[in-house]
Design a protein around this motif. Sequence first.
Motif, short mmCIF file in Angstrom:
data_model
loop_
_atom_site.label_atom_id
_atom_site.label_comp_id
_atom_site.label_asym_id
_atom_site.label_seq_id
_atom_site.Cartn_x
_atom_site.Cartn_y
_atom_site.Cartn_z
N HIS A 135 0.84 -1.21 0.00
CA HIS A 135 0.00 0.00 0.00
C HIS A 135 0.87 1.25 0.00
CE1 HIS A 135 -3.49 2.54 0.89
NE2 HIS A 135 -2.76 3.13 1.81
N PHE A 136 1.94 1.24 0.80
CA PHE A 136 2.85 2.38 0.82
C PHE A 136 3.49 2.58 -0.55
CE2 PHE A 136 7.29 3.77 1.14
CZ PHE A 136 7.13 5.02 1.71
N ILE A 137 3.96 1.51 -1.16
CA ILE A 137 4.60 1.61 -2.47
C ILE A 137 3.64 2.17 -3.51
CG2 ILE A 137 5.58 0.24 -4.36
CD1 ILE A 137 6.69 -1.68 -2.19
N ASP A 138 2.42 1.66 -3.50
CA ASP A 138 1.43 2.08 -4.50
C ASP A 138 1.05 3.54 -4.37
OD1 ASP A 138 1.42 -0.49 -5.50
OD2 ASP A 138 -0.38 -1.11 -4.39
N ASN A 139 1.19 4.12 -3.19
CA ASN A 139 0.75 5.49 -2.96
C ASN A 139 1.89 6.48 -2.75
OD1 ASN A 139 -2.43 5.41 -2.54
ND2 ASN A 139 -1.58 3.56 -1.61
N ALA A 140 3.12 6.04 -2.93
CA ALA A 140 4.26 6.92 -2.62
C ALA A 140 4.49 7.99 -3.65
CB ALA A 140 5.52 6.07 -2.47
N GLY A 141 4.18 7.74 -4.93
CA GLY A 141 4.38 8.73 -5.97
C GLY A 141 5.76 8.66 -6.59
N PRO A 142 5.94 9.30 -7.74
CA PRO A 142 7.19 9.20 -8.51
C PRO A 142 8.39 9.81 -7.82
CG PRO A 142 5.70 10.82 -9.49
CD PRO A 142 4.92 10.09 -8.45
N ALA A 143 8.19 10.78 -6.94
CA ALA A 143 9.33 11.43 -6.29
C ALA A 143 10.12 10.47 -5.42
CB ALA A 143 8.84 12.61 -5.44
N LEU A 144 9.49 9.37 -5.02
CA LEU A 144 10.16 8.41 -4.14
C LEU A 144 10.58 7.14 -4.90
CD1 LEU A 144 10.68 8.68 -1.04
CD2 LEU A 144 8.81 7.07 -0.70
N ALA A 145 10.54 7.18 -6.20
CA ALA A 145 10.76 5.98 -7.01
C ALA A 145 12.12 5.35 -6.78
CB ALA A 145 10.57 6.29 -8.49
N GLU A 146 13.15 6.17 -6.53
CA GLU A 146 14.49 5.60 -6.35
C GLU A 146 14.54 4.68 -5.11
OE1 GLU A 146 17.73 8.01 -4.71
OE2 GLU A 146 16.35 9.73 -4.73
N PHE A 147 13.57 4.83 -4.21
CA PHE A 147 13.51 3.98 -3.03
C PHE A 147 12.42 2.92 -3.15
CE2 PHE A 147 14.98 8.20 -1.61
CZ PHE A 147 16.27 7.86 -1.25
N THR A 148 11.28 3.27 -3.72
CA THR A 148 10.17 2.32 -3.76
C THR A 148 10.39 1.23 -4.81
OG1 THR A 148 8.96 3.85 -5.21
CG2 THR A 148 8.45 3.90 -2.85
N GLN A 149 11.13 1.52 -5.87
CA GLN A 149 11.37 0.47 -6.86
C GLN A 149 12.22 -0.67 -6.29
OE1 GLN A 149 12.84 2.37 -10.43
NE2 GLN A 149 10.85 3.28 -10.92
N PRO A 150 13.38 -0.38 -5.66
CA PRO A 150 14.11 -1.49 -5.04
C PRO A 150 13.37 -2.11 -3.86
CG PRO A 150 15.17 0.60 -4.54
CD PRO A 150 14.13 0.87 -5.59
N LEU A 151 12.54 -1.32 -3.17
CA LEU A 151 11.72 -1.89 -2.09
C LEU A 151 10.73 -2.88 -2.66
CD1 LEU A 151 10.60 -2.06 0.79
CD2 LEU A 151 9.27 0.02 0.31
N ALA A 152 10.10 -2.54 -3.78
CA ALA A 152 9.15 -3.46 -4.41
C ALA A 152 9.84 -4.76 -4.83
CB ALA A 152 8.48 -2.79 -5.61
N SER A 153 11.05 -4.65 -5.37
CA SER A 153 11.80 -5.85 -5.77
C SER A 153 12.12 -6.72 -4.55
CB SER A 153 13.08 -5.46 -6.49
OG SER A 153 12.80 -4.79 -7.70
N ALA A 154 12.51 -6.05 -3.46
CA ALA A 154 12.82 -6.80 -2.24
C ALA A 154 11.58 -7.48 -1.69
CB ALA A 154 13.42 -5.85 -1.20
N LEU A 155 10.44 -6.80 -1.75
CA LEU A 155 9.21 -7.40 -1.23
C LEU A 155 8.72 -8.52 -2.14
CD1 LEU A 155 7.23 -7.32 1.06
CD2 LEU A 155 5.93 -5.55 -0.15
N ASP A 156 8.90 -8.37 -3.45
CA ASP A 156 8.60 -9.49 -4.35
C ASP A 156 9.42 -10.72 -3.96
OD1 ASP A 156 6.64 -8.63 -6.15
OD2 ASP A 156 8.08 -7.59 -7.43
#
Length: 592
Positions: free
Chosen positions: A474-495
Amino acid sequence: MADYKAPLRDMHFLLNEVFNVPALWARMPALAEVADADTVAAVLGEAGKLSAGGIAPLSRAADEEGCHWRDGAVRTPAGFIDAYRHYAEGGWVGVGGAPEYGGMGMPKVVSAQVEEMVNSASLAFGLYPMLTAGACLAIHAHANEALKATYLPKLYAGTWAGSMCLTEPHAGTDLGIIRTRATPAGAGRYRVSGTKIFITGGEHDLTENIIHLVLAKLPDAPAGAKGISLFLVPKFRVNPDGSLGARNGVSCGSIEHKMGIQASATCVMNFDDAEGYLVGDEHKGLAAMFTMMNYERLGVGIQGLASGERSYQNAIAYARERLQSRAPGGPVAKDKPADPIIVHPDVRRMLLTMKAFNEGGRAFSTYVAMQLDTAKFSDDAASRQHAEELVALLTPVAKAFLTDLGLETTVHGQQVFGGHGYIREWGQEQLVRDVRITQIYEGTNGIQALDLVGRKVVGSGGAYYQRFADEIWHFIDNAGPALAEFTQPLASALDNLDALTAWVLDAAKRDPREIGSASVEYLHVFGYTAYAYLWARMAQAAQHGTGDSAFYTSKLGTARFYFARLLPRIHSLSASVKAGSEPLYMLDEAEF
């Protein structure tokens, strides 16, 4: 050793900017009455002053002197009695205690910060109030009103201290085979007899009485853990008017000679027909004790964090002053014969690793403390249940991951000092020795990993895990593009963690050995991924921070380091999990 400074700026950043806990407190009437941003700031400020000025200066000499045992009595190191008196007079023993019995009533998210500061100042000192606070929790949750009224006010005031007496020489973690016995003696009293070992604060000179919570079995007890009851056994009996009576049948047979925490008395305790009182129901003692142990497990995790913080503060001060060689790109301190060692890549690697683990660990311990507060104080049943499930899932991670990283962090700090890190007067080797016990007590970290995988993940069919994973998605989906440098690797780690959890759930159905084989590495993958979630949240808050630009720049830079250099550890750990149990059973016993 550098002077300890409480990390108040980082604590306020977490409480107010990352988690916005004042808004959480406002929704809980029991907390709204005692906790607001200004009050908490004052509480933490005073705790920081006491820790830095009254406790930290004792740590080095107290380690050298240690505790002294003679004829059953234990004397703590010079300065501890006065320091403990000041600590108790400030109300700090009861900082999270129930107000109706004299506690300060602060939420766990606040007392967690206080615990960190005290344990950074001196882990050995911090153990005494920590055990008392835990004993109070068990008494408040399970004892009858008469016991609460008699014992809690004195414990919260720090006039009396608490201990928990679980393990025995032959039992270790297997409490179901304890031999301590309790025999009914009429009028609600019992006679408790047996020997307990590794009892922190079982005997000392800091308080006038010590209240032991003792696991024992009644004569008609069922076999195993289902036959354990919990008893309150005071060092001195208590008269009806609350005054102290005769010495009870409790004595300290010796103190342990340990690797670390020399200023903390670790005792062998003998109970010889000692008068005690049942806490909770017969044969339900282990469940009652877990009320104390689960809070203590977060507290032990915080001890790992606290040791790492003290090590980092020492190391960064040393790295800025110690001159050795020149920077790879050419001289930096051109007016000096060499550059400070902070210019060297390997020193920066160690310092940034320490900083990232400490700040990530503080965020994680604060997050778990928030769930404890929600589970305890929320008026909404669904919110309480959700928080309780997260606490159940995350407590073993908090205990094990924070302390595993605590050892790594203190070793890094020692390494920054080079040869001086191995010399006692610099203080770094003490932190390594002290923090080592945190991986062992309150259930070894291997036991914590088994609890996480066996009981919480597999035992819930993955449901508890999914609660936490859904929050991160939910956090990743709502974080927005400004946080992409952190949410993209976070999404990979959570996958990766989602897939690994599914693998463990499936493997456990085929072979019961897979749970124990996967557990330690799985816990670490979980921990690194959880830290990534919290580092992303801290980066988001830092992006929106105003003023204090150096603080926010540092926070973002540390977040980038975490994602680039530390989060990738999950890949080798995941490969180890998926290797399965077979490599562990290739050798026969004789082939080891």
